[in-house]
Design a protein around this motif. Structure first.
Motif, PDB file in Angstrom:
ATOM      1  N   ILE A 180      74.357  64.304  54.697  1.00  0.00           N
ATOM      2  CA  ILE A 180      73.911  65.500  53.969  1.00  0.00           C
ATOM      3  C   ILE A 180      74.963  65.924  52.946  1.00  0.00           C
ATOM      4  O   ILE A 180      74.910  67.040  52.429  1.00  0.00           O
ATOM      5  N   SER A 181      75.905  65.035  52.621  1.00  0.00           N
ATOM      6  CA  SER A 181      77.028  65.387  51.755  1.00  0.00           C
ATOM      7  C   SER A 181      76.926  64.839  50.341  1.00  0.00           C
ATOM      8  O   SER A 181      77.763  65.173  49.497  1.00  0.00           O
ATOM      9  N   ARG A 182      75.950  63.997  50.056  1.00  0.00           N
ATOM     10  CA  ARG A 182      75.811  63.505  48.695  1.00  0.00           C
ATOM     11  C   ARG A 182      75.462  64.674  47.778  1.00  0.00           C
ATOM     12  O   ARG A 182      74.561  65.463  48.057  1.00  0.00           O
ATOM     13  N   VAL A 183      76.201  64.815  46.685  1.00  0.00           N
ATOM     14  CA  VAL A 183      76.058  65.969  45.798  1.00  0.00           C
ATOM     15  C   VAL A 183      75.062  65.661  44.678  1.00  0.00           C
ATOM     16  O   VAL A 183      75.146  64.619  44.016  1.00  0.00           O
ATOM     17  N   TYR A 184      74.120  66.576  44.498  1.00  0.00           N
ATOM     18  CA  TYR A 184      73.189  66.495  43.373  1.00  0.00           C
ATOM     19  C   TYR A 184      73.563  67.627  42.418  1.00  0.00           C
ATOM     20  O   TYR A 184      73.130  68.768  42.562  1.00  0.00           O
ATOM     21  N   TRP A 185      74.411  67.305  41.450  1.00  0.00           N
ATOM     22  CA  TRP A 185      75.036  68.326  40.611  1.00  0.00           C
ATOM     23  C   TRP A 185      74.054  69.223  39.879  1.00  0.00           C
ATOM     24  O   TRP A 185      74.300  70.432  39.758  1.00  0.00           O
ATOM     25  N   PRO A 186      72.938  68.718  39.376  1.00  0.00           N
ATOM     26  CA  PRO A 186      72.017  69.646  38.685  1.00  0.00           C
ATOM     27  C   PRO A 186      71.549  70.795  39.581  1.00  0.00           C
ATOM     28  O   PRO A 186      71.292  71.903  39.080  1.00  0.00           O
ATOM     29  N   LEU A 187      71.447  70.545  40.894  1.00  0.00           N
ATOM     30  CA  LEU A 187      70.983  71.596  41.801  1.00  0.00           C
ATOM     31  C   LEU A 187      72.027  72.694  41.996  1.00  0.00           C
ATOM     32  O   LEU A 187      71.718  73.757  42.557  1.00  0.00           O
ATOM     33  N   ALA A 258      76.281  52.750  58.479  1.00  0.00           N
ATOM     34  CA  ALA A 258      75.862  52.810  57.076  1.00  0.00           C
ATOM     35  C   ALA A 258      75.616  51.399  56.568  1.00  0.00           C
ATOM     36  O   ALA A 258      76.183  50.433  57.077  1.00  0.00           O
ATOM     37  N   GLY A 259      74.782  51.289  55.552  1.00  0.00           N
ATOM     38  CA  GLY A 259      74.549  50.002  54.913  1.00  0.00           C
ATOM     39  C   GLY A 259      75.440  49.852  53.691  1.00  0.00           C
ATOM     40  O   GLY A 259      75.540  50.761  52.870  1.00  0.00           O
ATOM     41  N   GLU A 260      76.076  48.716  53.559  1.00  0.00           N
ATOM     42  CA  GLU A 260      76.970  48.489  52.427  1.00  0.00           C
ATOM     43  C   GLU A 260      76.233  48.623  51.102  1.00  0.00           C
ATOM     44  O   GLU A 260      76.801  49.079  50.101  1.00  0.00           O
ATOM     45  N   SER A 261      74.949  48.258  51.081  1.00  0.00           N
ATOM     46  CA  SER A 261      74.145  48.340  49.855  1.00  0.00           C
ATOM     47  C   SER A 261      73.194  49.522  49.850  1.00  0.00           C
ATOM     48  O   SER A 261      72.229  49.546  49.074  1.00  0.00           O
ATOM     49  N   ASP A 262      73.447  50.491  50.696  1.00  0.00           N
ATOM     50  CA  ASP A 262      72.597  51.678  50.751  1.00  0.00           C
ATOM     51  C   ASP A 262      73.096  52.686  49.715  1.00  0.00           C
ATOM     52  O   ASP A 262      74.118  53.343  49.914  1.00  0.00           O
ATOM     53  N   HIS A 263      72.370  52.817  48.618  1.00  0.00           N
ATOM     54  CA  HIS A 263      72.765  53.747  47.565  1.00  0.00           C
ATOM     55  C   HIS A 263      72.147  55.123  47.769  1.00  0.00           C
ATOM     56  O   HIS A 263      72.595  56.106  47.169  1.00  0.00           O
ATOM     57  N   GLN A 264      71.129  55.197  48.615  1.00  0.00           N
ATOM     58  CA  GLN A 264      70.504  56.483  48.912  1.00  0.00           C
ATOM     59  C   GLN A 264      71.391  57.337  49.810  1.00  0.00           C
ATOM     60  O   GLN A 264      71.589  58.527  49.565  1.00  0.00           O
ATOM     61  N   ASP A 265      71.928  56.730  50.847  1.00  0.00           N
ATOM     62  CA  ASP A 265      72.827  57.415  51.784  1.00  0.00           C
ATOM     63  C   ASP A 265      74.084  56.568  51.929  1.00  0.00           C
ATOM     64  O   ASP A 265      74.214  55.776  52.869  1.00  0.00           O
ATOM     65  N   PRO A 266      75.023  56.696  50.989  1.00  0.00           N
ATOM     66  CA  PRO A 266      76.178  55.790  50.912  1.00  0.00           C
ATOM     67  C   PRO A 266      77.120  55.937  52.107  1.00  0.00           C
ATOM     68  O   PRO A 266      77.148  56.973  52.774  1.00  0.00           O
ATOM     69  N   PRO A 267      77.898  54.881  52.376  1.00  0.00           N
ATOM     70  CA  PRO A 267      78.783  54.888  53.537  1.00  0.00           C
ATOM     71  C   PRO A 267      79.741  56.073  53.587  1.00  0.00           C
ATOM     72  O   PRO A 267      79.962  56.645  54.665  1.00  0.00           O
ATOM     73  N   TRP A 268      80.310  56.490  52.456  1.00  0.00           N
ATOM     74  CA  TRP A 268      81.283  57.583  52.499  1.00  0.00           C
ATOM     75  C   TRP A 268      80.637  58.877  52.996  1.00  0.00           C
ATOM     76  O   TRP A 268      81.272  59.649  53.730  1.00  0.00           O
ATOM     77  N   ALA A 269      79.376  59.102  52.616  1.00  0.00           N
ATOM     78  CA  ALA A 269      78.694  60.325  53.038  1.00  0.00           C
ATOM     79  C   ALA A 269      78.311  60.252  54.512  1.00  0.00           C
ATOM     80  O   ALA A 269      78.373  61.261  55.227  1.00  0.00           O
ATOM     81  N   CYS A 270      77.898  59.061  54.983  1.00  0.00           N
ATOM     82  CA  CYS A 270      77.582  58.893  56.403  1.00  0.00           C
ATOM     83  C   CYS A 270      78.827  59.117  57.262  1.00  0.00           C
ATOM     84  O   CYS A 270      78.754  59.732  58.336  1.00  0.00           O
ATOM     85  N   ARG A 271      79.967  58.641  56.777  1.00  0.00           N
ATOM     86  CA  ARG A 271      81.216  58.844  57.521  1.00  0.00           C
ATOM     87  C   ARG A 271      81.595  60.328  57.569  1.00  0.00           C
ATOM     88  O   ARG A 271      82.089  60.823  58.591  1.00  0.00           O
ATOM     89  N   LYS A 272      81.347  61.038  56.491  1.00  0.00           N
ATOM     90  CA  LYS A 272      81.695  62.455  56.456  1.00  0.00           C
ATOM     91  C   LYS A 272      80.911  63.245  57.497  1.00  0.00           C
ATOM     92  O   LYS A 272      81.457  64.155  58.137  1.00  0.00           O
ATOM     93  N   LEU A 273      79.643  62.921  57.683  1.00  0.00           N
ATOM     94  CA  LEU A 273      78.857  63.591  58.719  1.00  0.00           C
ATOM     95  C   LEU A 273      79.421  63.273  60.097  1.00  0.00           C
ATOM     96  O   LEU A 273      79.571  64.171  60.942  1.00  0.00           O
ATOM     97  N   LEU A 274      79.751  62.026  60.342  1.00  0.00           N
ATOM     98  CA  LEU A 274      80.335  61.634  61.624  1.00  0.00           C
ATOM     99  C   LEU A 274      81.612  62.406  61.919  1.00  0.00           C
ATOM    100  O   LEU A 274      81.831  62.879  63.047  1.00  0.00           O
ATOM    101  N   GLU A 275      82.472  62.541  60.910  1.00  0.00           N
ATOM    102  CA  GLU A 275      83.775  63.155  61.124  1.00  0.00           C
ATOM    103  C   GLU A 275      83.698  64.631  61.453  1.00  0.00           C
ATOM    104  O   GLU A 275      84.688  65.227  61.893  1.00  0.00           O
TER     105      GLU A 275
END
Length: 329
Positions: A180-187, A258-275
């Motif tokens: 839930i950490s991927r940023v959508y700047w226009p919003l 996370a999937g290495e090729s997952d651009h919808q929910d990238p690994p860095w954002a999945c890790r942030k939720l875990l942490e």
């Protein structure tokens, strides 16, 4: 053989609230029983939830540890188990686990409720998941494993962070492609968010088939809720509780994949939720860099021949040991 009229004639199979057996089918060596739950615990009394149990045929009385699988957006129970009896759910059931497939309001065999267009994650976590957990515990009182994909993992995290699911009643949690950490700047620009709300508020739902996102629709209430989360002063929570802050109190083994090729929910954002969780944390990115033959995306991390060979055994090991195999730590 299916029994389409059992819902009309069977008495409740639960002491908690009305529950009926909708169908009971054999798929080869597997039994697929679909229950319809009427918890009556939310403001909308019309809510009915479909919950499917998958186990070995003829062994209903011999149950392993329960595993609850939560589908993502625009999806249903068939993400986990195809009509031909193929999928992660079948793999886990054949390994001796007691597998349960939950379908959110208006998805799959869960009919659309009266206020369908207003359905949102807050409804799922406040009312539906606690009812599902209570029924499964009634049927199998062992601590359950919960696993969610995409939005299913977000719903699971929200329920834990809001303390609607008690960590002491779970053995583990697993989040696949969830963040839930991927940023959508226009919003972050209030007029853009307001305009989006005004435009989308004219619709009742978004069509998964029309937008080629999956077989199901999503209620517009869920979309408007996500806009609020990602707005300038948004937070991951509802008006009562901050789910993100609440995760810091959850003492539970948690796996995030996370999937290495997952651009919808990238690994860095999945890790942030875990942490954000307080308990033991395990993180894995599925791709060649971690020793996997395939660079996985958002869906094929769980639904593909490659996943069947590489990922499903990893999931089973996690459920049995609450840890990853040593070679992938």
């Amino acid at each position: 053989m299916p029994h389409p009229f059992l819902y009309l004639i069977m008495q409740s199979s639960s002491a908690l609230f009305p529950v009926a057996l909708h169908s009971a089918e054999l798929r080869g060596d597997l039994a697929e029983d679909v229950y319809l739950l009427k918890p009556g615990n939310s403001p909308d009394s019309s809510v009915t939830l479909a919950l499917t149990r998958v186990g070995l045929a003829g062994q209903q009385a011999c149950r392993g540890e329960p595993v609850v699988l939560l589908h993502g957006s625009f999806s249903n129970r068939r993400f986990w188990l195809s009509p031909r009896g193929i999928g992660l759910a079948a793999f886990l059931a054949r390994a001796g686990l007691d597998v349960w497939l939950a379908e959110m309001r208006g998805h799959g065999l869960s009919p659309r409720n009266r206020t369908y267009r207003h359905n949102c994650v807050a409804d799922y976590v406040c009312y539906d998941l606690p009812a599902i957990a209570a029924f499964i515990h009634e049927q199998n009182p062992q601590p359950a494993h919960w696993l969610g994909h995409s939005l299913g993992g977000v719903i699971l995290a929200a329920a834990l962070g809001g303390h609607y699911l008690k960590a002491d009643g779970l053995r583990s949690a697993a989040l696949f492609g969830s963040q839930i950490s991927r940023v959508y700047w226009p919003l972050k620009v209030p007029p853009v968010e307001w305009g989006g709300r005004l435009l989308l508020g004219r619709f009742d739902y978004l069509s998964g088939r029309r937008f080629k996102r999956g077989p199901e629709d999503e209620p517009i209430g869920l979309v408007l809720e996500a806009l609020r989360w990602h707005g300038l002063f948004g937070r991951f929570g509802d008006s009562q509780r901050d789910w993100w802050a609440g995760l810091a109190d959850v003492q539970l083994p948690v796996l995030a994949v996370a999937g290495e090729s997952d651009h919808q929910d990238p690994p860095w954002a999945c890790r942030k939720l875990l942490e954000q969780f307080a308990g033991p944390q395990h993180f894995l990115t599925l791709g060649p860099a971690a020793g996997y033959r395939h660079s996985y995306g958002h869906v094929d991390m769980l639904v593909s021949q490659a996943a069947r060979e590489e990922v499903w055994p990893l999931v089973l090991h996690w459920l049995q040991e609450a840890s990853l195999p040593a070679v992938t730590e």
